[in-house]
Motif scaffolding. Sequence first.
Motif, PDB file in Angstrom:
ATOM      1  N   TRP A 150      10.770  -3.590  -3.692  1.00 46.26           N
ATOM      2  CA  TRP A 150      11.528  -4.769  -3.295  1.00 46.26           C
ATOM      3  C   TRP A 150      10.922  -5.407  -2.044  1.00 46.26           C
ATOM      4  O   TRP A 150      10.715  -6.614  -1.985  1.00 46.26           O
ATOM      5  CB  TRP A 150      12.992  -4.383  -3.042  1.00 46.26           C
ATOM      6  N   PHE A 151      10.624  -4.583  -1.045  1.00 46.14           N
ATOM      7  CA  PHE A 151      10.090  -5.110   0.204  1.00 46.14           C
ATOM      8  C   PHE A 151       8.627  -5.522   0.091  1.00 46.14           C
ATOM      9  O   PHE A 151       8.095  -6.180   0.985  1.00 46.14           O
ATOM     10  CB  PHE A 151      10.269  -4.104   1.344  1.00 46.14           C
ATOM     11  N   SER A 152       7.949  -5.150  -0.993  1.00 46.97           N
ATOM     12  CA  SER A 152       6.560  -5.568  -1.155  1.00 46.97           C
ATOM     13  C   SER A 152       6.477  -7.041  -1.558  1.00 46.97           C
ATOM     14  O   SER A 152       5.403  -7.625  -1.552  1.00 46.97           O
ATOM     15  CB  SER A 152       5.831  -4.691  -2.168  1.00 46.97           C
ATOM     16  N   ALA A 153       7.626  -7.624  -1.889  1.00 42.62           N
ATOM     17  CA  ALA A 153       7.726  -9.071  -2.103  1.00 42.62           C
ATOM     18  C   ALA A 153       8.617  -9.611  -0.982  1.00 42.62           C
ATOM     19  O   ALA A 153       9.581  -8.968  -0.592  1.00 42.62           O
ATOM     20  CB  ALA A 153       8.356  -9.362  -3.458  1.00 42.62           C
ATOM     21  N   ILE A 154       8.267 -10.758  -0.463  1.00 42.15           N
ATOM     22  CA  ILE A 154       9.078 -11.332   0.609  1.00 42.15           C
ATOM     23  C   ILE A 154      10.244 -12.048  -0.043  1.00 42.15           C
ATOM     24  O   ILE A 154      10.112 -13.153  -0.542  1.00 42.15           O
ATOM     25  CB  ILE A 154       8.246 -12.267   1.513  1.00 42.15           C
ATOM     26  N   ASN A 155      11.394 -11.390  -0.062  1.00 45.30           N
ATOM     27  CA  ASN A 155      12.571 -11.892  -0.764  1.00 45.30           C
ATOM     28  C   ASN A 155      13.630 -12.436   0.187  1.00 45.30           C
ATOM     29  O   ASN A 155      14.816 -12.297  -0.067  1.00 45.30           O
ATOM     30  CB  ASN A 155      13.190 -10.751  -1.589  1.00 45.30           C
TER      31      ASN A 155
ATOM     32  N   GLU B  44      11.691  12.094   1.315  1.00 46.00           N
ATOM     33  CA  GLU B  44      11.054  11.335   0.235  1.00 46.00           C
ATOM     34  C   GLU B  44       9.866  10.515   0.723  1.00 46.00           C
ATOM     35  O   GLU B  44       9.003  10.144  -0.071  1.00 46.00           O
ATOM     36  CB  GLU B  44      12.050  10.378  -0.436  1.00 46.00           C
ATOM     37  N   VAL B  45       9.833  10.200   2.000  1.00 54.90           N
ATOM     38  CA  VAL B  45       8.743   9.378   2.532  1.00 54.90           C
ATOM     39  C   VAL B  45       7.874  10.139   3.522  1.00 54.90           C
ATOM     40  O   VAL B  45       7.061   9.542   4.239  1.00 54.90           O
ATOM     41  CB  VAL B  45       9.285   8.077   3.180  1.00 54.90           C
ATOM     42  N   GLU B  46       8.019  11.439   3.537  1.00 52.78           N
ATOM     43  CA  GLU B  46       7.243  12.267   4.463  1.00 52.78           C
ATOM     44  C   GLU B  46       5.738  12.038   4.314  1.00 52.78           C
ATOM     45  O   GLU B  46       5.005  12.006   5.297  1.00 52.78           O
ATOM     46  CB  GLU B  46       7.583  13.737   4.244  1.00 52.78           C
ATOM     47  N   CYS B  47       5.294  11.811   3.087  1.00 55.37           N
ATOM     48  CA  CYS B  47       3.866  11.632   2.821  1.00 55.37           C
ATOM     49  C   CYS B  47       3.296  10.364   3.454  1.00 55.37           C
ATOM     50  O   CYS B  47       2.088  10.273   3.679  1.00 55.37           O
ATOM     51  CB  CYS B  47       3.603  11.606   1.315  1.00 55.37           C
ATOM     52  N   CYS B  48       4.142   9.407   3.727  1.00 49.47           N
ATOM     53  CA  CYS B  48       3.638   8.149   4.280  1.00 49.47           C
ATOM     54  C   CYS B  48       4.243   7.815   5.639  1.00 49.47           C
ATOM     55  O   CYS B  48       4.255   6.659   6.053  1.00 49.47           O
ATOM     56  CB  CYS B  48       3.843   7.008   3.287  1.00 49.47           C
ATOM     57  N   ARG B  49       4.707   8.827   6.339  1.00 52.42           N
ATOM     58  CA  ARG B  49       5.308   8.608   7.662  1.00 52.42           C
ATOM     59  C   ARG B  49       4.350   7.931   8.646  1.00 52.42           C
ATOM     60  O   ARG B  49       4.763   7.027   9.371  1.00 52.42           O
ATOM     61  CB  ARG B  49       5.828   9.930   8.221  1.00 52.42           C
ATOM     62  N   PRO B  50       3.057   8.286   8.687  1.00 54.75           N
ATOM     63  CA  PRO B  50       2.153   7.579   9.608  1.00 54.75           C
ATOM     64  C   PRO B  50       2.046   6.080   9.285  1.00 54.75           C
ATOM     65  O   PRO B  50       2.033   5.254  10.195  1.00 54.75           O
ATOM     66  CB  PRO B  50       0.807   8.273   9.412  1.00 54.75           C
ATOM     67  N   GLN B  51       2.017   5.745   8.006  1.00 50.71           N
ATOM     68  CA  GLN B  51       1.957   4.343   7.618  1.00 50.71           C
ATOM     69  C   GLN B  51       3.254   3.617   7.980  1.00 50.71           C
ATOM     70  O   GLN B  51       3.232   2.457   8.387  1.00 50.71           O
ATOM     71  CB  GLN B  51       1.701   4.190   6.112  1.00 50.71           C
ATOM     72  N   ILE B  52       4.377   4.309   7.850  1.00 44.81           N
ATOM     73  CA  ILE B  52       5.661   3.717   8.209  1.00 44.81           C
ATOM     74  C   ILE B  52       5.714   3.470   9.716  1.00 44.81           C
ATOM     75  O   ILE B  52       6.167   2.419  10.170  1.00 44.81           O
ATOM     76  CB  ILE B  52       6.832   4.591   7.739  1.00 44.81           C
TER      77      ILE B  52
ATOM     78  N   LYS C  46       0.832  -1.211   0.000  1.00 39.66           N
ATOM     79  CA  LYS C  46       0.000   0.000   0.000  1.00 39.66           C
ATOM     80  C   LYS C  46       0.864   1.257   0.000  1.00 39.66           C
ATOM     81  O   LYS C  46       0.555   2.230  -0.686  1.00 39.66           O
ATOM     82  CB  LYS C  46      -0.957  -0.008   1.189  1.00 39.66           C
ATOM     83  N   ILE C  47       1.947   1.241   0.773  1.00 42.74           N
ATOM     84  CA  ILE C  47       2.854   2.394   0.772  1.00 42.74           C
ATOM     85  C   ILE C  47       3.471   2.559  -0.613  1.00 42.74           C
ATOM     86  O   ILE C  47       3.560   3.670  -1.132  1.00 42.74           O
ATOM     87  CB  ILE C  47       3.944   2.241   1.856  1.00 42.74           C
ATOM     88  N   THR C  48       3.882   1.449  -1.220  1.00 43.73           N
ATOM     89  CA  THR C  48       4.464   1.485  -2.565  1.00 43.73           C
ATOM     90  C   THR C  48       3.498   2.140  -3.544  1.00 43.73           C
ATOM     91  O   THR C  48       3.899   2.962  -4.367  1.00 43.73           O
ATOM     92  CB  THR C  48       4.822   0.058  -3.044  1.00 43.73           C
ATOM     93  N   GLU C  49       2.226   1.795  -3.443  1.00 48.03           N
ATOM     94  CA  GLU C  49       1.211   2.341  -4.341  1.00 48.03           C
ATOM     95  C   GLU C  49       1.021   3.849  -4.147  1.00 48.03           C
ATOM     96  O   GLU C  49       0.627   4.541  -5.086  1.00 48.03           O
ATOM     97  CB  GLU C  49      -0.111   1.614  -4.131  1.00 48.03           C
ATOM     98  N   THR C  50       1.294   4.363  -2.957  1.00 46.72           N
ATOM     99  CA  THR C  50       1.116   5.798  -2.717  1.00 46.72           C
ATOM    100  C   THR C  50       2.304   6.620  -3.207  1.00 46.72           C
ATOM    101  O   THR C  50       2.169   7.823  -3.409  1.00 46.72           O
ATOM    102  CB  THR C  50       0.890   6.111  -1.224  1.00 46.72           C
ATOM    103  N   LEU C  51       3.454   5.965  -3.379  1.00 48.55           N
ATOM    104  CA  LEU C  51       4.651   6.694  -3.812  1.00 48.55           C
ATOM    105  C   LEU C  51       4.671   6.863  -5.328  1.00 48.55           C
ATOM    106  O   LEU C  51       4.261   5.976  -6.064  1.00 48.55           O
ATOM    107  CB  LEU C  51       5.917   5.938  -3.380  1.00 48.55           C
ATOM    108  N   ASP C  52       5.156   7.986  -5.744  1.00 45.70           N
ATOM    109  CA  ASP C  52       5.381   8.223  -7.163  1.00 45.70           C
ATOM    110  C   ASP C  52       6.516   7.306  -7.622  1.00 45.70           C
ATOM    111  O   ASP C  52       7.483   7.098  -6.897  1.00 45.70           O
ATOM    112  CB  ASP C  52       5.771   9.689  -7.368  1.00 45.70           C
ATOM    113  N   LYS C  53       6.410   6.780  -8.823  1.00 44.38           N
ATOM    114  CA  LYS C  53       7.446   5.868  -9.328  1.00 44.38           C
ATOM    115  C   LYS C  53       8.806   6.548  -9.462  1.00 44.38           C
ATOM    116  O   LYS C  53       9.830   5.889  -9.513  1.00 44.38           O
ATOM    117  CB  LYS C  53       7.029   5.275 -10.661  1.00 44.38           C
ATOM    118  N   LYS C  54       8.804   7.866  -9.481  1.00 48.11           N
ATOM    119  CA  LYS C  54      10.065   8.614  -9.557  1.00 48.11           C
ATOM    120  C   LYS C  54      10.660   8.877  -8.172  1.00 48.11           C
ATOM    121  O   LYS C  54      11.770   9.378  -8.071  1.00 48.11           O
ATOM    122  CB  LYS C  54       9.841   9.940 -10.279  1.00 48.11           C
ATOM    123  N   ASN C  55       9.902   8.535  -7.139  1.00 51.19           N
ATOM    124  CA  ASN C  55      10.385   8.729  -5.777  1.00 51.19           C
ATOM    125  C   ASN C  55      11.646   7.901  -5.559  1.00 51.19           C
ATOM    126  O   ASN C  55      11.723   6.731  -5.957  1.00 51.19           O
ATOM    127  CB  ASN C  55       9.305   8.317  -4.771  1.00 51.19           C
TER     128      ASN C  55
END
Length: 86
Positions: A32-37, A60-68, A15-24
Amino acid sequence: METDNVLKIKEKVQKITETLDKKNERYDDFKWFSAINYTTQAEYCGELKLFLEDIWKNVEVECCRPQIRELIQMINDYFEESGDIT
């Protein structure tokens, strides 16, 4: 039960990945972490926690700090329930 917790952690990362711009700058890391590797669930959670704590203050992740913050708590709960040490 532990597997369910790890899957919930993975879903949160997705979900966090989906909120980030691909250029982020951090998009690929979250992708990478959205798959269990990793070999074990504890290794996955441990590496993810180190990553999240490392980027916590990055702009770069300020927008999703609560989710983090919630994700870090989920990982802490995982380790507490599993008995593994973080």
